[in-house]
Write a protein that holds these residues in place. Structure first.
Motif, PDB file in Angstrom:
ATOM      1  N   GLU A   1     -15.518   1.030  -1.887  1.00  0.00           N
ATOM      2  CA  GLU A   1     -15.574   0.436  -3.239  1.00  0.00           C
ATOM      3  C   GLU A   1     -15.762  -1.008  -3.202  1.00  0.00           C
ATOM      4  OE1 GLU A   1     -12.233   1.322  -5.825  1.00  0.00           O
ATOM      5  OE2 GLU A   1     -11.050   2.079  -3.904  1.00  0.00           O
ATOM      6  N   PRO A   2     -16.327  -1.429  -4.276  1.00  0.00           N
ATOM      7  CA  PRO A   2     -16.432  -3.125  -4.355  1.00  0.00           C
ATOM      8  C   PRO A   2     -14.697  -3.653  -5.024  1.00  0.00           C
ATOM      9  CG  PRO A   2     -17.425  -2.120  -6.068  1.00  0.00           C
ATOM     10  CD  PRO A   2     -17.334  -0.891  -5.218  1.00  0.00           C
TER      11      PRO A   2
ATOM     12  N   ASN B   1     -10.096  -3.922  -8.623  1.00  0.00           N
ATOM     13  CA  ASN B   1     -10.494  -2.568  -8.416  1.00  0.00           C
ATOM     14  C   ASN B   1      -9.397  -1.907  -7.516  1.00  0.00           C
ATOM     15  OD1 ASN B   1     -12.647  -3.101 -10.171  1.00  0.00           O
ATOM     16  ND2 ASN B   1     -13.863  -3.008  -8.456  1.00  0.00           N
ATOM     17  N   TYR B   2      -8.795  -2.601  -6.839  1.00  0.00           N
ATOM     18  CA  TYR B   2      -8.073  -1.782  -5.740  1.00  0.00           C
ATOM     19  C   TYR B   2      -6.383  -1.654  -6.328  1.00  0.00           C
ATOM     20  CZ  TYR B   2     -11.541  -3.090  -2.418  1.00  0.00           C
ATOM     21  OH  TYR B   2     -12.559  -2.884  -1.857  1.00  0.00           O
ATOM     22  N   GLY B   3      -6.269  -1.949  -7.499  1.00  0.00           N
ATOM     23  CA  GLY B   3      -4.814  -1.671  -8.240  1.00  0.00           C
ATOM     24  C   GLY B   3      -4.551  -3.005  -9.099  1.00  0.00           C
TER      25      GLY B   3
ATOM     26  N   ALA C   1     -20.053  -1.005  -1.268  1.00  0.00           N
ATOM     27  CA  ALA C   1     -20.780  -0.814  -2.428  1.00  0.00           C
ATOM     28  C   ALA C   1     -20.847  -1.941  -3.317  1.00  0.00           C
ATOM     29  CB  ALA C   1     -20.485   0.515  -3.196  1.00  0.00           C
ATOM     30  N   ASN C   2     -21.740  -2.454  -4.140  1.00  0.00           N
ATOM     31  CA  ASN C   2     -21.604  -3.231  -5.230  1.00  0.00           C
ATOM     32  C   ASN C   2     -21.441  -2.816  -6.493  1.00  0.00           C
ATOM     33  OD1 ASN C   2     -24.231  -3.084  -6.443  1.00  0.00           O
ATOM     34  ND2 ASN C   2     -24.884  -3.901  -4.380  1.00  0.00           N
TER      35      ASN C   2
ATOM     36  N   GLN D   1       0.995  -1.256   0.153  1.00  0.00           N
ATOM     37  CA  GLN D   1      -0.172  -0.117   0.050  1.00  0.00           C
ATOM     38  C   GLN D   1       1.014   1.113   0.008  1.00  0.00           C
ATOM     39  OE1 GLN D   1      -2.557  -0.908   3.436  1.00  0.00           O
ATOM     40  NE2 GLN D   1      -3.947   0.729   2.334  1.00  0.00           N
TER      41      GLN D   1
ATOM     42  N   GLY E   1       2.364   1.981  -3.147  1.00  0.00           N
ATOM     43  CA  GLY E   1       1.584   2.361  -4.151  1.00  0.00           C
ATOM     44  C   GLY E   1       1.244   1.198  -5.194  1.00  0.00           C
TER      45      GLY E   1
ATOM     46  N   SER F   1      -1.002  -1.476  -4.315  1.00  0.00           N
ATOM     47  CA  SER F   1      -2.359  -1.646  -4.120  1.00  0.00           C
ATOM     48  C   SER F   1      -2.821  -0.842  -3.109  1.00  0.00           C
ATOM     49  CB  SER F   1      -2.213  -3.337  -3.603  1.00  0.00           C
ATOM     50  OG  SER F   1      -3.786  -3.833  -3.414  1.00  0.00           O
ATOM     51  N   ARG F   2      -4.152  -0.769  -3.149  1.00  0.00           N
ATOM     52  CA  ARG F   2      -4.994  -0.296  -2.104  1.00  0.00           C
ATOM     53  C   ARG F   2      -5.711  -1.210  -1.097  1.00  0.00           C
ATOM     54  NH1 ARG F   2      -8.891   2.103  -4.177  1.00  0.00           N
ATOM     55  NH2 ARG F   2      -8.829   1.811  -6.476  1.00  0.00           N
TER      56      ARG F   2
ATOM     57  N   PRO G   1     -25.776   7.652  -4.675  1.00  0.00           N
ATOM     58  CA  PRO G   1     -24.337   7.730  -4.260  1.00  0.00           C
ATOM     59  C   PRO G   1     -24.045   6.935  -3.166  1.00  0.00           C
ATOM     60  CG  PRO G   1     -25.565   9.604  -3.640  1.00  0.00           C
ATOM     61  CD  PRO G   1     -26.564   8.743  -4.218  1.00  0.00           C
ATOM     62  N   THR G   2     -22.910   6.647  -2.908  1.00  0.00           N
ATOM     63  CA  THR G   2     -22.327   5.941  -1.673  1.00  0.00           C
ATOM     64  C   THR G   2     -21.073   6.430  -1.271  1.00  0.00           C
ATOM     65  OG1 THR G   2     -21.733   3.920  -0.898  1.00  0.00           O
ATOM     66  CG2 THR G   2     -21.068   4.240  -3.091  1.00  0.00           C
ATOM     67  N   ARG G   3     -21.128   6.363   0.224  1.00  0.00           N
ATOM     68  CA  ARG G   3     -19.656   6.660   0.977  1.00  0.00           C
ATOM     69  C   ARG G   3     -19.125   5.560   1.195  1.00  0.00           C
ATOM     70  NH1 ARG G   3     -18.658  11.297   4.984  1.00  0.00           N
ATOM     71  NH2 ARG G   3     -16.428  11.256   4.017  1.00  0.00           N
TER      72      ARG G   3
ATOM     73  N   ARG H   1     -13.058   5.757  10.010  1.00  0.00           N
ATOM     74  CA  ARG H   1     -11.829   5.065   9.367  1.00  0.00           C
ATOM     75  C   ARG H   1     -10.500   4.851  10.501  1.00  0.00           C
ATOM     76  NH1 ARG H   1     -11.422   6.101   3.669  1.00  0.00           N
ATOM     77  NH2 ARG H   1     -13.023   7.449   3.256  1.00  0.00           N
TER      78      ARG H   1
END
Lengths: 617, 164
Positions: free
Chosen positions: B123-124, B131-133, B110-111, B25, B28, B30-31, B118-120, B46
């Motif tokens: 992320e899926p 999606n995380y890198g 979220a899916n 992480q 940089g 992957s998230r 919208p969503t906070r 958080r």
């Protein structure tokens, strides 16, 4: 479909579901569709190649005249065909529903629903369906499964077309056709659904499809009812908000620049780029537009994406990211596609990822500041991340960069980039003074002062009486209008008024503004006037106190929208033709922002509170 | 089965896994952050999510260490490479099977079908958590292989101790 030579970008309208979008031409042809995401490969791309790209049309067999509109304040499109024999309404939408509704019943991952209603006489219609997956690089084989529909698979993805009338697959199994006649009062539905890695969901047609249309209309109507704008030019603001909403990617909160690629900035030229990604440029204005219109959840979602999803490159910021904050967008060309109006090459991916644009630090940090100023709270991780961005600004602000316009002719010392670095440090110091975060205030303040000195000493040209594009230069560009907008310069100061005059005289054309002129941007051909710059001029004029003039300018620019109120990135000042990717989120952000500034100025409100950087934390 | 060994080396292996993923992480690559993903199941804060998630992640590491130990016992031996092999299967299962269905049971994720609301939410992760890198699958595999290798190597030593 409209003949290739006559096609105009403003002939299109958009439908979407905040995960993907489709462009539909005036004659009822879906010419652009990427599923499952905005940045996925296309299934229909006749927009970029009428012969090979693939399309899905529903239109009268006989000669017709078409008019269209969005149904009320929604993103449901209605095209009315008038023929010698009658009149038929075609309603196009991607059905939407609340998350609760989607938990109660099974919804397809994606659907385009098309409803035909004959309202007068009798109209014969023809359906043409030619999916061409993967930007027409993959073969399409249609499989007729009777009442289940016509399936078209590509790897782990499948597209299913269903209609209430029989569909016929052509020889070669690449296309499907149907024709049918509707009499007054009759309705027909056609549904196109998509699935990836899962069995497709096949929603019913008939009355149930009608219920999906009604539910979608209700959803959009309720959404727009939350819009708190009550000033002048409300119709344009509302359409701007609805369009901006279609450009958001709901699962991550990202906002894309436009749902298309390679619509030319110069007809027949090479200025063709892929805009289906997320630029941090204008993030502050986007956030402010959403907050000021009352869309707090969308704004928070966007800010969260801006700060956290992009962390792969932290503490540096990249110019452009993917929908999920990915930093790799390798640019490639699709030589098999003819391009819109023969504008080649068609590109996917975006080479701007490797550029340095220092202005985006100011954009992002001003967005955070605006959020806090309106009562938002920052958690510890976010505080650490934004202070890290400030450290990067202190370290790099002296460097040349490609600048806001992503000039591909080498790095320069752009005045606007310096000004936005000043904004970045200024907003962080304001948050520090308001005890929202800890940072090395003395060092940040010292760097902020040094930037200010550079701007005033080398970013202003005494002979021109104007700030200039690059330090020690003698050209202007439209980004300088934003010095007033972000309050890095007093909007009513002689220097800023002189800049506004110089920009309007050097870059103005037919009430619009070019972003720059005569500068070598490393590319052949010319481009049109830049949509958002023309709206920035409205804001700058209003901020300088010329409210009536700003309203007149605004009205003039709004006339260049197409028949359903949409703007592309650019406008040809001579013909009024739309140029570049379409519709453009940032141009619509410009509409909203100009209206907000104008409203504040007209009401005699403190415009500092309506502009970025104004007011108190 | 040596409970003490599972407890100790399960903890060490979890720390190694977490360190590899956190380093990825920071660099940089992957998230992806399992403690954060697990923690946000319990709280939207958080900061607290990170702490709660780390605790839950360690417990999770122990639970998996028991499963690894049971496998070693059934084979009658434990080596670093056997552990690494189980780790590879474990990592693959996380990426291919767990990640795509995570939005189904994570209350704050979220899916891919989310919208227009919208969503906070988080992320899926998507298939293989891409999606995380783009390097997330690689990082996840390396971390889980290292987890298994640590357990395999040291559980093997522990079985030879008189107390084992």
């Amino acid at each position: 479909m409209i003949g290739a030579a006559q096609r105009s970008i403003s002939d299109y309208a958009i439908i979407g579901n905040t995960r993907s979008a489709a462009l539909i031409s005036r004659d009822g042809t879906i010419e652009w569709l990427c599923w499952p995401r905005f940045d996925s490969a296309s299934w229909f791309a006749a927009l970029l190649d009428p012969e090979r790209g693939g399309l899905f049309s529903l239109r009268p067999t006989d000669a017709f005249h078409a008019t269209r509109r969005y149904v009320g304040d929604t993103n449901v499109l209605e095209t009315t065909f008038r023929t010698a024999g009658g009149e038929l309404r075609l309603t196009d939408l991607m059905p939407v529903a609340s998350e609760d509704a989607k938990r109660r019943e099974l919804w397809p991952a994606h659907e385009i629903l098309r409803r035909m209603e004959c309202v007068e006489g009798e109209v014969s219609m023809e359906l043409a369906y030619s999916p061409r997956p993967d930007y027409a690089r993959a073969g399409a084989v249609l499989d007729d499964r009777g009442r289940l529909g016509i399936f078209c698979g590509n790897g782990d993805e499948v597209l299913v077309l269903r209609a209430e009338d029989p569909l016929e697959i052509s020889t070669g199994s690449r296309d499907a056709r149907a024709s049918f006649t509707l009499r007054k009062g009759e309705r027909r539905y056609v549904s196109l659904v998509f699935s990836k890695r899962e069995p497709a969901v096949l929603p019913p047609l008939g009355a149930a499809a009608g219920a999906r249309v009604d539910a979608s209309l209700a959803w959009w109507t309720q959404w727009i009812a939350r819009c708190q704008y009550d000033g002048p030019f409300r119709d344009a603001v509302v359409r701007g908000a609805l369009t901006l909403k279609l450009m958001t990617y709901a699962p991550s909160g990202a906002v894309i620049a436009a749902p298309t690629t390679s619509l030319p900035e110069h007809r027949g030229g090479v200025r063709n780029w892929d805009y289906r990604y997320c630029w941090l440029r204008d993030s502050s204005l986007t956030l402010q537009a959403l907050l000021d219109l009352g869309y707090t959840a969308e704004a928070e979602s966007f800010l969260s994406w801006t700060i956290h999803t992009t962390r792969i490159t932290w503490p540096e910021l990249q110019v452009v990211y993917t929908l999920y904050g990915g930093a790799e967008l390798a640019e490639q060309e699709l030589p098999h596609l003819a391009g819109f109006a023969s504008s080649r090459p068609v590109r996917i991916g975006n080479g701007a990822e490797g550029q340095l644009q220092l202005d985006i630090y100011g954009e992002v940090l001003d967005a955070v500041y605006q959020y806090v100023r309106r009562g938002g709270r920052l958690d510890g991780l976010t505080k650490r991340m934004i202070v890290g961005l400030g450290e990067t600004v202190c370290k790099r602000w002296r460097e040349p960069d490609e600048g806001i316009w992503e000039i591909r002719a080498g790095r320069r010392q752009h005045t606007y980039s310096k000004a936005m670095c000043w904004v970045a440090l200024d907003r962080l110091l304001a948050l520090h003074e308001a005890k929202q975060l800890e940072l090395p205030a003395e060092r940040f303040a010292r760097e902020r002062a040094a930037i200010r000195d550079q701007i005033e000493q080398r970013g202003y040209n005494e002979r021109l009486g104007s700030y200039v594009s690059v330090l020690d230069g003698d050209d202007v560009d439209a980004s300088l209008l934003m010095l007033a907008r972000y309050r890095s310069v007093d909007p009513s100061s002689p220097r800023m008024r002189g800049t506004l005059d110089a920009i309007r005289s050097r870059l103005g054309a037919n009430g619009l503004l070019y972003r720059y002129r005569g500068a070598d941007d490393g590319l052949p051909g010319n481009e049109g006037a830049f949509g958002i710059c023309s709206f920035w001029a409205v804001s700058a004029q209003a901020l300088a106190g010329d409210i009536d003039g700003a309203a007149t300018t605004f009205e003039g620019v709004l006339r260049f929208a197409n028949d359903v109120g949409l703007f592309a990135e650019e406008i040809d000042p001579a013909t009024g033709a739309a140029l570049g990717n379409f519709p453009q989120a940032f141009t619509h952000v410009g509409v909203i922002d100009a209206a907000l500034v104008l409203r504040a100025a007209a009401r005699g409100d403190d415009t500092r509170a309506a502009t970025a950087g104004g007011g108190h934390v | 089965m040596s409970v003490g060994s599972v407890f100790l080396w399960g903890f060490v292996a979890t720390i190694v896994l977490t360190t590899i993923m956190s380093a990825a992480q920071g660099l940089g690559f992957s998230r992806m952050s399992m403690p954060y993903i697990v923690g946000t199941m319990f709280t939207p804060d958080r900061g607290r999510a990170g702490i709660i998630g780390f605790g839950a992640h360690v417990v999770n590491g122990w639970v998996f260490a028991i499963l690894y130990a049971l496998a070693f016992e059934s084979w009658g031996r434990a080596t670093w490479w056997l552990g690494a092999g189980i780790g590879a299967v474990h990592g693959l299962a996380v990426l291919v099977a767990l990640m795509p269905v995570l939005p189904g049971f994570h209350p704050r994720m979220a899916n891919e079908e989310r919208g227009p609301e919208p969503t906070r939410s988080l992320e899926p992760p998507g298939f293989m958590a891409l999606n995380y890198g783009s390097r997330t699958p690689l990082v996840t595999m390396v971390a889980h292989v290292a987890y298994g290798a640590v357990l395999g190597a040291f559980y093997h030593v522990a079985r030879r101790l008189p107390s084992g």
